[in-house]
Design a protein around this motif. Structure first.
Motif, PDB file in Angstrom:
ATOM      1  N   ILE A   1       0.826  -1.295  -0.048  1.00  0.00           N
ATOM      2  CA  ILE A   1      -0.075  -0.009  -0.090  1.00  0.00           C
ATOM      3  C   ILE A   1       0.749   1.351   0.107  1.00  0.00           C
ATOM      4  N   ASP A   2       2.083   1.217   0.051  1.00  0.00           N
ATOM      5  CA  ASP A   2       2.927   2.460   0.469  1.00  0.00           C
ATOM      6  C   ASP A   2       3.264   2.849  -1.038  1.00  0.00           C
ATOM      7  N   THR A   3       2.395   3.118  -1.612  1.00  0.00           N
ATOM      8  CA  THR A   3       2.853   3.724  -3.069  1.00  0.00           C
ATOM      9  C   THR A   3       1.413   4.625  -3.525  1.00  0.00           C
ATOM     10  N   LEU A   4       1.959   5.724  -4.111  1.00  0.00           N
ATOM     11  CA  LEU A   4       0.657   6.586  -4.856  1.00  0.00           C
ATOM     12  C   LEU A   4      -0.021   5.874  -6.228  1.00  0.00           C
ATOM     13  N   ALA A   5       0.564   4.867  -6.518  1.00  0.00           N
ATOM     14  CA  ALA A   5      -0.062   3.971  -7.594  1.00  0.00           C
ATOM     15  C   ALA A   5      -1.501   3.744  -7.186  1.00  0.00           C
ATOM     16  N   LEU A   6      -1.797   3.478  -5.897  1.00  0.00           N
ATOM     17  CA  LEU A   6      -3.021   3.045  -5.530  1.00  0.00           C
ATOM     18  C   LEU A   6      -4.046   3.941  -5.954  1.00  0.00           C
ATOM     19  N   MET A   7      -3.858   5.212  -5.825  1.00  0.00           N
ATOM     20  CA  MET A   7      -4.763   6.209  -6.636  1.00  0.00           C
ATOM     21  C   MET A   7      -4.556   6.710  -7.954  1.00  0.00           C
ATOM     22  N   PHE A   8      -3.514   6.576  -8.278  1.00  0.00           N
ATOM     23  CA  PHE A   8      -3.476   7.207  -9.917  1.00  0.00           C
ATOM     24  C   PHE A   8      -3.382   6.216 -11.033  1.00  0.00           C
ATOM     25  N   ASP A   9      -3.100   4.806 -10.575  1.00  0.00           N
ATOM     26  CA  ASP A   9      -3.069   3.605 -11.612  1.00  0.00           C
ATOM     27  C   ASP A   9      -3.647   2.528 -10.634  1.00  0.00           C
ATOM     28  N   ALA A  10      -5.051   2.577 -10.252  1.00  0.00           N
ATOM     29  CA  ALA A  10      -5.747   1.811  -9.196  1.00  0.00           C
ATOM     30  C   ALA A  10      -5.610   0.310  -9.622  1.00  0.00           C
ATOM     31  N   PRO A  11      -5.430  -0.494  -8.810  1.00  0.00           N
ATOM     32  CA  PRO A  11      -5.464  -1.922  -9.143  1.00  0.00           C
ATOM     33  C   PRO A  11      -7.054  -2.274  -9.206  1.00  0.00           C
ATOM     34  N   ASP A  12      -7.431  -3.314  -9.836  1.00  0.00           N
ATOM     35  CA  ASP A  12      -8.792  -3.822 -10.228  1.00  0.00           C
ATOM     36  C   ASP A  12      -9.719  -3.662  -8.957  1.00  0.00           C
ATOM     37  N   GLU A  13      -9.300  -4.442  -7.536  1.00  0.00           N
ATOM     38  CA  GLU A  13      -9.907  -4.592  -6.554  1.00  0.00           C
ATOM     39  C   GLU A  13     -10.454  -3.005  -6.159  1.00  0.00           C
TER      40      GLU A  13
END
Length: 344
Positions: free
Chosen positions: A145-157
Motif C-alpha cells: 500500500i505504500d505507493t501513490l499508484a493505488l490512487m493514480f493507477d488503481a488495481p482492479d480491486e
C-alpha cells in the motif's frame, strides 16, 4: 452557559488574581475546520474564564481565507494550515499577538518555533500537525500500500472504490510526487502530463469529498485520500483500514490557531492562545482530533493508543513529510486551470 452571581464573581476574581491567570468574561468566536474542536477543551475554557465560545466550521483553507478577506466576519480565532497562515501574515490579516511572549510559550516544542509561516511565532500557535496520505482496507487490497499508484493507477480491486479529497493542492501535489516532479511546478509539459494523469485516474475514483471518515466507515469506499488523524478515527470503526506512507512522498502540515486583526474579542482570543499551549489542554485537542500537537509534555495527558498508533508514529522507513510553501500566483493560476478541467 451559566453566569455567576455578582458576589460569586467577585470571590472568583479575587481567587484568580492570587494564582495569576487573567480574569475574563464575554464571548469568543472560533472559526475552525469542521469536527476538529474538542468539546471538552471548550467546556474547560468557558468554565475557567467565564467566556462563552461560539464555533462555526469550514472544510477548506480556501473557504476560510475568502471569508476573512471580505472582512467583518465577527470571528476572533481561525485555524489556518501552514501555507495559508503564511499568506494571511503576508496580507496583514492576522493580529500580531506575540504568543512568544505569553506565559505558556515555554511549552512549545522548539521544532515548531522558527517555522517558515511564522518565524519565532509572533502570530500563531500550534493546533495540530500531521500528514496527508491515504488509508485503504487491507481485506479488500492485500498488496503493497505504500505507493501513490493505488490512487493514480488503481488495481482492479479498488477501481470505483476510491475517494479523493476535494482539495486542489493535496490532489495536484500527490500527482506531482507520483510523477517525480517538483512542487509549485510551472513546467508546462510536466503540468500537461499531470492533467492527463489526473483525468485518466478520475475514471477509477468514486467521489471527491472532504468527509473521509464518513466515506470510509459507511463502506462507501475502500480507499480514501485523507489525513492521518482522520484515518485513525476511521480505523476505530473499521479496524481493517491501514494508513499508507507512500515511497513517493506525502504532505506534512501544521494547523495553527491565529487571531484575526479585526477580532471583536481580542483579549479573550489572547487568553485562548495561551490556554492551548498548556500541555494538558493541547492533549485534549489531540485526544479528540487524533493528531500530534507540537506542545512539549502533552504526551503525558494523551490517550495511550495515540502513543503507538501507526497513523501518528511514522515508521523509520517512511520518507520525511513534505511541507509545501505557498506557490507563486502564476503557478496557482495554472493549478486552478488543471483543477477546473478535473472537476468538469
Amino acid at each position: 452557559m451559566k453566569r455567576t452571581t455578582q458576589s460569586m464573581a467577585a470571590t472568583l476574581a479575587a481567587a484568580v488574581a492570587l494564582v495569576g491567570p487573567a480574569w475574563a468574561e464575554g464571548q469568543l468566536n472560533l472559526y475552525n475546520w469542521g469536527n476538529y474542536t474538542s468539546p471538552e477543551l471548550i467546556d474547560k475554557f468557558e468554565k475557567e474564564f467565564d467566556v462563552e465560545v461560539n464555533i462555526d466550521g469550514y472544510d477548506s483553507n480556501e473557504i476560510m481565507l475568502a471569508k476573512v478577506r471580505e472582512g467583518n466576519t465577527g470571528y476572533d480565532i481561525v485555524v489556518p494550515s501552514d501555507s495559508t497562515a503564511a499568506i494571511m501574515v503576508e496580507q496583514d490579516l492576522l493580529a500580531e499577538v506575540k504568543p512568544n511572549e505569553m506565559e505558556n510559550f515555554s511549552n512549545m516544542n522548539p521544532t515548531w518555533v522558527d517555522v517558515y509561516w511564522d518565524p519565532g511565532r509572533n502570530y500563531t500557535v500550534p493546533w495540530q500537525w500531521g500528514t496527508t496520505s491515504f488509508t485503504v482496507d487491507s481485506e479488500v487490497y492485500d498488496g503493497d500500500i505504500d505507493t501513490l499508484a493505488l490512487m493514480f493507477d488503481a488495481p482492479d480491486e479498488l477501481k470505483g472504490r476510491i475517494n479523493m479529497l476535494s482539495d486542489m493542492p493535496e490532489v495536484i501535489n500527490a500527482a506531482l510526487r507520483y510523477r517525480g516532479y517538483d512542487r509549485c511546478n510551472s513546467n508546462t509539459e510536466e503540468l500537461r502530463d499531470i492533467t492527463e494523469l489526473l483525468i485518466k485516474a478520475k475514471a477509477d475514483w468514486r467521489t471527491m469529498d472532504y468527509a473521509t471518515i464518513e466515506k470510509l466507515t459507511s463502506g462507501d469506499v475502500d480507499l480514501s485520500q485523507t489525513w492521518n488523524g482522520a484515518a485513525m478515527r476511521a480505523r476505530d470503526q473499521r479496524p481493517t483500514l491501514v494508513y499508507a506512507y507512500p515511497k513517493e512522498g506525502f504532505t506534512g502540515w501544521m494547523d495553527n490557531a491565529a487571531v484575526l486583526k479585526d477580532a471583536p474579542n481580542m483579549e479573550n482570543a489572547k487568553l485562548f492562545m495561551n490556554f492551548i499551549m498548556l500541555p494538558e489542554n493541547a492533549a485534549l485537542i489531540s485526544n479528540f482530533a487524533r493528531y500530534a500537537n507540537g506542545i512539549t509534555g502533552s504526551e503525558e495527558f494523551m490517550d495511550e493508543d495515540m502513543k503507538t498508533a501507526h497513523e501518528i508514529v511514522m515508521p523509520d522507513t517512511a520518507p520525511a513529510p513534505d511541507f509545501v510553501k505557498p506557490c507563486e500566483q502564476e503557478v496557482t493560476d495554472m493549478y486552478n486551470r488543471i483543477w477546473t478541467k478535473l472537476k468538469q
